[in-house]
Design an enzyme around this catalytic site. Structure first.
Site, mmCIF file in Angstrom:
data_model
loop_
_atom_site.group_PDB
_atom_site.id
_atom_site.type_symbol
_atom_site.label_atom_id
_atom_site.label_comp_id
_atom_site.label_asym_id
_atom_site.label_seq_id
_atom_site.Cartn_x
_atom_site.Cartn_y
_atom_site.Cartn_z
ATOM 1 N N TYR A 212 4.236 0.155 10.262
ATOM 2 C CA TYR A 212 3.826 -1.253 10.245
ATOM 3 C C TYR A 212 2.591 -1.478 11.130
ATOM 4 C CZ TYR A 212 4.324 -6.327 11.042
ATOM 5 O OH TYR A 212 4.109 -7.680 11.147
ATOM 6 N N LYS B 222 -1.049 -2.804 9.868
ATOM 7 C CA LYS B 222 -1.621 -4.044 10.381
ATOM 8 C C LYS B 222 -2.948 -3.795 11.106
ATOM 9 C CE LYS B 222 1.331 -7.080 8.936
ATOM 10 N NZ LYS B 222 0.918 -7.993 7.826
ATOM 11 N N ASP C 116 3.580 -7.677 -8.778
ATOM 12 C CA ASP C 116 3.448 -6.780 -7.634
ATOM 13 C C ASP C 116 1.972 -6.650 -7.288
ATOM 14 O OD1 ASP C 116 3.425 -4.764 -5.764
ATOM 15 O OD2 ASP C 116 4.516 -3.306 -6.984
ATOM 16 N N ILE C 117 1.545 -7.286 -6.213
ATOM 17 C CA ILE C 117 0.123 -7.324 -5.878
ATOM 18 C C ILE C 117 -0.362 -6.024 -5.235
ATOM 19 C CG2 ILE C 117 -0.190 -9.799 -5.838
ATOM 20 C CD1 ILE C 117 0.526 -7.857 -2.644
ATOM 21 N N ASP D 106 5.206 -14.125 -5.080
ATOM 22 C CA ASP D 106 6.255 -13.402 -4.367
ATOM 23 C C ASP D 106 6.988 -12.515 -5.363
ATOM 24 O OD1 ASP D 106 7.698 -13.958 -1.392
ATOM 25 O OD2 ASP D 106 8.874 -12.835 -2.854
ATOM 26 N N THR E 36 10.659 -14.941 11.135
ATOM 27 C CA THR E 36 10.765 -14.690 9.703
ATOM 28 C C THR E 36 11.880 -13.682 9.482
ATOM 29 O OG1 THR E 36 9.259 -12.782 9.660
ATOM 30 C CG2 THR E 36 8.245 -14.976 9.531
#
Length: 303
Positions: A173, A177, A75-76, A40, A207
């Site tokens: 978004y 997705k 940071d992925i 994270d 969330t």
């Protein structure tokens, strides 16, 4: 951890695991015997950095419960961050078995108000943030397969109902997705030969991202079953990331409360073939007839 657990001894990466769904997934994997790399970056809802280290807190929570976990704060959505994530798993535990791509955030705007920066930021974290860890994990699994050590590897990607149906005010978004679904299908086709199963989950849960956007439907009940608790989604994610899901790949599932749905995507519907080029008028007339025979599309969220 005791023997006989679903993910006993598996090495699992979960991105965006400091809070919400990712945290629930990390804890659920650990409870089933996995050793978890908790990733994270620690940012706010809009992607700006926050103080503190949620990945370290979740890793400590797992260890306090008797499990094994290590934190990763990179940071992925960068090449080095994604590469270091996979290296962390290999350096700490010696291999990698499961990758759960979950990291993301929101910058909701109606299309006419959606800035280019908000588009790029959301596509970067969700879509690029899936691609890069997947790329580096896949390179490791391919190398293993080529040496004769074919892995029993799994990838669980995170899409959304917004990516499957669209969602008003979430063009960036929804596009990201939807792209994750396409990436899942390609990865499943390409990586099966290396012992890798790749699936996606479209969760509905409370969330930080959803409790504001869908406040009324996401509120926790005063009592009884909390259908929107993120922990409800994790059992399916854990099973998909386990060896028990052998043969399941290239699939998309919706998970909400106690409900699991296999999503069936684009398929050929009514069709007409003239055997020659249509005129525009003919094409329109034929299309009108086909639409009359076709199922009506599902409405986008928020309409």
């Amino acid at each position: 951890m005791s023997a006989g657990l679903l993910c006993e001894g598996r090495i699992v990466i979960v991105t965006g695991a400091g809070r919400g769904l990712g945290r629930a997934h990390a804890l659920a994997y650990a409870a089933e015997g996995a050793r978890v790399v908790v990733n994270d970056l620690g940012v706010g809802l809009d992607g700006t950095p926050e103080e503190g280290g949620p990945a370290w807190r979740v890793a400590e929570e797992i260890r306090a419960a008797g499990g094994e976990a290590v934190a990763h704060g990179g940071d992925i959505a960068t090449t080095e961050g994604a590469a270091s994530l996979v290296r962390t798993a290999l350096a700490t535990y010696g291999r990698l078995d499961t990758l759960v791509n979950n990291a993301g955030f929101l910058r909701d705007r109606m299309l006419v108000n959606l800035d280019e920066d908000d588009w790029d930021a959301v596509l970067r974290v969700h879509l690029k943030g899936h691609f890069l860890p997947l790329k580096h994990a896949a390179a490791y699994w391919r190398a293993e397969a080529k040496t004769g050590r074919t892995p029993v590897a799994r990838v669980v990607n995170t899409s959304s109902g917004a990516g499957l149906l669209g969602s008003v005010g979430q063009g960036n978004y929804s596009a990201a997705k939807a792209g994750i679904v396409g990436l899942t299908l390609v990865a499943a086709a390409e990586l099966g030969r290396y012992g890798v199963g790749v699936n996606a989950v479209a969760p509905a849960a409370r969330t930080r991202m959803t409790e504001r956007t869908f406040a009324d439907t996401m509120a926790a009940p005063d009592g009884g079953f909390d259908a929107m608790a993120p922990e409800n989604v994790s059992p399916l994610v854990v099973w998909l990331g386990s060896a028990a899901s052998a043969g399941v790949t290239g699939r998309v599932f919706e998970a909400e409360g106690g409900r699991i749905t296999v999503m069936e995507g684009w398929r050929p519907g009514p069709t007409a073939d003239k055997g020659a080029r249509w005129t525009p008028t003919e094409a329109g007339e034929a299309t009108a007839k086909l639409l009359a025979e076709a199922e009506a599309p599902a409405a986008a969220y928020g309409t």
